[in-house]
Write a protein that holds these residues in place. Structure first.
Motif, PDB file in Angstrom:
ATOM      1  N   PRO A  77       0.813  -1.223   0.000  1.00  0.00           N
ATOM      2  CA  PRO A  77       0.000   0.000   0.000  1.00  0.00           C
ATOM      3  C   PRO A  77       0.846   1.272   0.000  1.00  0.00           C
ATOM      4  O   PRO A  77       2.084   1.210   0.171  1.00  0.00           O
ATOM      5  CB  PRO A  77      -0.789  -0.129   1.310  1.00  0.00           C
ATOM      6  N   LEU A  78       0.201   2.417  -0.135  1.00  0.00           N
ATOM      7  CA  LEU A  78       0.926   3.695  -0.194  1.00  0.00           C
ATOM      8  C   LEU A  78       1.700   3.964   1.091  1.00  0.00           C
ATOM      9  O   LEU A  78       2.829   4.454   1.070  1.00  0.00           O
ATOM     10  CB  LEU A  78      -0.076   4.830  -0.458  1.00  0.00           C
ATOM     11  N   LEU A  79       1.082   3.665   2.223  1.00  0.00           N
ATOM     12  CA  LEU A  79       1.743   3.914   3.508  1.00  0.00           C
ATOM     13  C   LEU A  79       1.932   2.639   4.325  1.00  0.00           C
ATOM     14  O   LEU A  79       2.981   2.388   4.890  1.00  0.00           O
ATOM     15  CB  LEU A  79       0.926   4.915   4.348  1.00  0.00           C
ATOM     16  N   GLU A  80       0.881   1.818   4.375  1.00  0.00           N
ATOM     17  CA  GLU A  80       0.926   0.615   5.225  1.00  0.00           C
ATOM     18  C   GLU A  80       1.881  -0.428   4.642  1.00  0.00           C
ATOM     19  O   GLU A  80       2.099  -0.462   3.426  1.00  0.00           O
ATOM     20  CB  GLU A  80      -0.477  -0.003   5.316  1.00  0.00           C
ATOM     21  N   ALA A 166     -11.921  -6.896   8.183  1.00  0.00           N
ATOM     22  CA  ALA A 166     -10.516  -6.735   8.605  1.00  0.00           C
ATOM     23  C   ALA A 166     -10.441  -6.216  10.030  1.00  0.00           C
ATOM     24  O   ALA A 166      -9.584  -6.613  10.817  1.00  0.00           O
ATOM     25  CB  ALA A 166      -9.790  -5.779   7.659  1.00  0.00           C
ATOM     26  N   THR A 167     -11.338  -5.312  10.373  1.00  0.00           N
ATOM     27  CA  THR A 167     -11.504  -4.841  11.757  1.00  0.00           C
ATOM     28  C   THR A 167     -13.001  -4.811  12.046  1.00  0.00           C
ATOM     29  O   THR A 167     -13.806  -5.138  11.161  1.00  0.00           O
ATOM     30  CB  THR A 167     -10.931  -3.420  11.978  1.00  0.00           C
ATOM     31  N   ALA A 168     -13.333  -4.375  13.251  1.00  0.00           N
ATOM     32  CA  ALA A 168     -14.766  -4.343  13.600  1.00  0.00           C
ATOM     33  C   ALA A 168     -15.562  -3.453  12.654  1.00  0.00           C
ATOM     34  O   ALA A 168     -16.766  -3.650  12.454  1.00  0.00           O
ATOM     35  CB  ALA A 168     -14.927  -3.850  15.041  1.00  0.00           C
ATOM     36  N   VAL A 169     -14.883  -2.482  12.033  1.00  0.00           N
ATOM     37  CA  VAL A 169     -15.623  -1.498  11.230  1.00  0.00           C
ATOM     38  C   VAL A 169     -15.081  -1.324   9.816  1.00  0.00           C
ATOM     39  O   VAL A 169     -15.674  -0.648   8.994  1.00  0.00           O
ATOM     40  CB  VAL A 169     -15.610  -0.114  11.930  1.00  0.00           C
ATOM     41  N   ALA A 170     -13.914  -1.899   9.511  1.00  0.00           N
ATOM     42  CA  ALA A 170     -13.276  -1.662   8.203  1.00  0.00           C
ATOM     43  C   ALA A 170     -13.224  -2.931   7.369  1.00  0.00           C
ATOM     44  O   ALA A 170     -12.961  -4.023   7.887  1.00  0.00           O
ATOM     45  CB  ALA A 170     -11.859  -1.124   8.394  1.00  0.00           C
ATOM     46  N   GLU A 171     -13.483  -2.770   6.081  1.00  0.00           N
ATOM     47  CA  GLU A 171     -13.429  -3.898   5.135  1.00  0.00           C
ATOM     48  C   GLU A 171     -12.002  -4.020   4.621  1.00  0.00           C
ATOM     49  O   GLU A 171     -11.297  -3.031   4.444  1.00  0.00           O
ATOM     50  CB  GLU A 171     -14.422  -3.611   3.985  1.00  0.00           C
ATOM     51  N   PHE A 172     -11.551  -5.228   4.290  1.00  0.00           N
ATOM     52  CA  PHE A 172     -10.150  -5.534   3.996  1.00  0.00           C
ATOM     53  C   PHE A 172      -9.554  -4.626   2.916  1.00  0.00           C
ATOM     54  O   PHE A 172      -8.463  -4.068   3.091  1.00  0.00           O
ATOM     55  CB  PHE A 172     -10.026  -7.001   3.572  1.00  0.00           C
ATOM     56  N   ASN A 173     -10.188  -4.488   1.747  1.00  0.00           N
ATOM     57  CA  ASN A 173      -9.572  -3.741   0.643  1.00  0.00           C
ATOM     58  C   ASN A 173      -9.324  -2.278   1.017  1.00  0.00           C
ATOM     59  O   ASN A 173      -8.263  -1.726   0.725  1.00  0.00           O
ATOM     60  CB  ASN A 173     -10.453  -3.813  -0.611  1.00  0.00           C
ATOM     61  N   VAL A 174     -10.320  -1.658   1.667  1.00  0.00           N
ATOM     62  CA  VAL A 174     -10.159  -0.247   2.043  1.00  0.00           C
ATOM     63  C   VAL A 174      -9.204  -0.137   3.229  1.00  0.00           C
ATOM     64  O   VAL A 174      -8.325   0.729   3.270  1.00  0.00           O
ATOM     65  CB  VAL A 174     -11.523   0.400   2.340  1.00  0.00           C
ATOM     66  N   TRP A 175      -9.312  -1.063   4.157  1.00  0.00           N
ATOM     67  CA  TRP A 175      -8.432  -1.056   5.352  1.00  0.00           C
ATOM     68  C   TRP A 175      -6.988  -1.233   4.938  1.00  0.00           C
ATOM     69  O   TRP A 175      -6.085  -0.618   5.510  1.00  0.00           O
ATOM     70  CB  TRP A 175      -8.846  -2.194   6.292  1.00  0.00           C
ATOM     71  N   HIS A 176      -6.729  -2.059   3.905  1.00  0.00           N
ATOM     72  CA  HIS A 176      -5.355  -2.352   3.480  1.00  0.00           C
ATOM     73  C   HIS A 176      -4.675  -1.073   2.995  1.00  0.00           C
ATOM     74  O   HIS A 176      -3.498  -0.851   3.245  1.00  0.00           O
ATOM     75  CB  HIS A 176      -5.411  -3.382   2.342  1.00  0.00           C
ATOM     76  N   ASP A 177      -5.434  -0.202   2.275  1.00  0.00           N
ATOM     77  CA  ASP A 177      -4.839   1.045   1.776  1.00  0.00           C
ATOM     78  C   ASP A 177      -5.882   2.166   1.837  1.00  0.00           C
ATOM     79  O   ASP A 177      -6.465   2.534   0.810  1.00  0.00           O
ATOM     80  CB  ASP A 177      -4.306   0.885   0.345  1.00  0.00           C
TER      81      ASP A 177
END
Ligand code: RIB
Ligand code: CA
Length: 331
Positions: A77-80, A166-177
């Motif tokens: 990802p850009l930062l992660e 991916a987390t309680a509130v975030a979906e994997f693709n968006v959470w990843h980047d």
């Protein structure tokens, strides 16, 4: 299976992190006459970039697809940092499915360059279908902003108006980047969100997946194994990959949008705190204190899928792949 797009087919570029369900999406896109796959861009996500590229080439072999350009993009990802999803897709990215190595070669250019060339050469505006972390799309939009003039819209599998994965509130693709997703939303290109609200619903019954995995059709065997993938976790437990068609649902949305309930809603990506990667979707029907007191700026609006006719997409998916006979006769 031959790839024979109809003349009026939608010109599409797929961005994938193949992945069990990306594989199902690629097979569906190649089989549906209403979709013309111009090329496939790969990004690290479910597996490493190298695995994603090889898995994608092998799935093209399964589909007996014509030569379709496949290129490698971002390897993180850009930062992660890149974070594996082996606990869901296995180390290979295709779960327990073993496919022969492909003789196909990926393009020598980056997937950002491939997307630029395909978009600029297309006589009709192109639909970008993002089924992975959106790093490649963000880099494309930053490096070649003029491409937006020949992009019809961006359809992305990602986000959620409710629960995460991916987390309680975030979906994997968006959470990843998350930054990449924010850049894409900010691009001004019409955007369609196929999120977990519908992604988590469209599942093939296990008995159908098992029947396909043990049936006579080579394609059915691959699809059945992908649908019914079970991965032994470190603890020895199996993680059921519950028969979800996953990313393939975003392609169903291209060709049968009327099976979805959607709404144009204000949407932004949370970039900080525990909620980092959450898609904040404003479903209110009246402005609240945040708007009345000018506490927030403008939010981009996107078309958001809120509900789906599951049976309709299950049948569309299997019928398109020539596997509809595995389903019981419709009532
Ligand atoms: O959250 C599900 C998404 O993350 C799917 O695209 C899956 O393939 C993974 O990339
Ligand atoms: Ca994916």
């Amino acid at each position: 299976m031959t790839h024979s797009a109809a003349p009026e087919a939608i010109p599409v570029i797929l961005d994938v992190d193949t992945g069990v369900d990306d594989a199902l999406a690629i097979l569906f896109a190649l089989a549906h006459p209403g979709i013309n796959v111009l090329g496939i861009s790969c990004v690290a996500g479910n597996a490493s970039l190298e695995r994603v590229v090889e898995n994608t080439l092998r799935i093209l072999d399964v589909a007996d697809a014509p030569t379709i350009p496949v290129a490698a993009g971002a390897r993180r990802p850009l930062l992660e940092p890149a974070r594996s999803a082996a606990h869901v897709h296995g180390e290979s990215g295709l779960g327990t499915l073993q496919l022969a190595p492909s003789d196909r070669q990926a393009e020598s250019i980056s997937s950002i360059e491939l997307m630029r060339r395909l978009i600029q050469a297309s006589p009709h505006p192109v639909t970008l279908v993002a089924l992975a972390p959106q790093t490649n799309l963000a880099l494309l939009l930053r490096q070649y902003p003029d491409v937006v003039n020949n992009i019809e819209r961006i359809v992305f599998m990602g986000g959620s108006t409710t629960v995460g994965n991916a987390t309680a509130v975030a979906e994997f693709n968006v959470w990843h980047d998350p930054e990449a997703a924010a850049i894409v939303l900010d691009s001004g290109v019409p955007t369609f969100m196929y999120g977990l609200d519908v992604f988590n619903q469209v599942s093939i019954p296990e008995r159908v997946a098992v029947a396909l995995a043990h049936g006579d059709s080579p394609l059915g065997h691959v699809v059945g194994r992908l649908l019914n993938n079970r991965i032994a976790l470190g603890s020895g437990r199996n993680s059921d990959y519950t028969g979800l068609i996953g990313d393939a649902g975003a392609l169903c949305a291209l060709v049968d949008p009327d099976a979805l309930e959607t709404a144009m809603l204000p949407l932004r990506v949370q970039l900080s705190g525990y909620g980092r990667g959450q898609t904040l979707v404003d479903k209110r029907t009246h402005p609240g204190e945040d708007v009345v007191h000018g506490l927030v700026g403008d939010w981009e609006a996107a078309e958001v899928a809120l509900d789906v006719d599951v049976d309709r997409y299950v049948r569309l998916f299997l019928d398109t792949l020539g596997l509809g006979s595995a389903l019981p006769p419709s009532k």
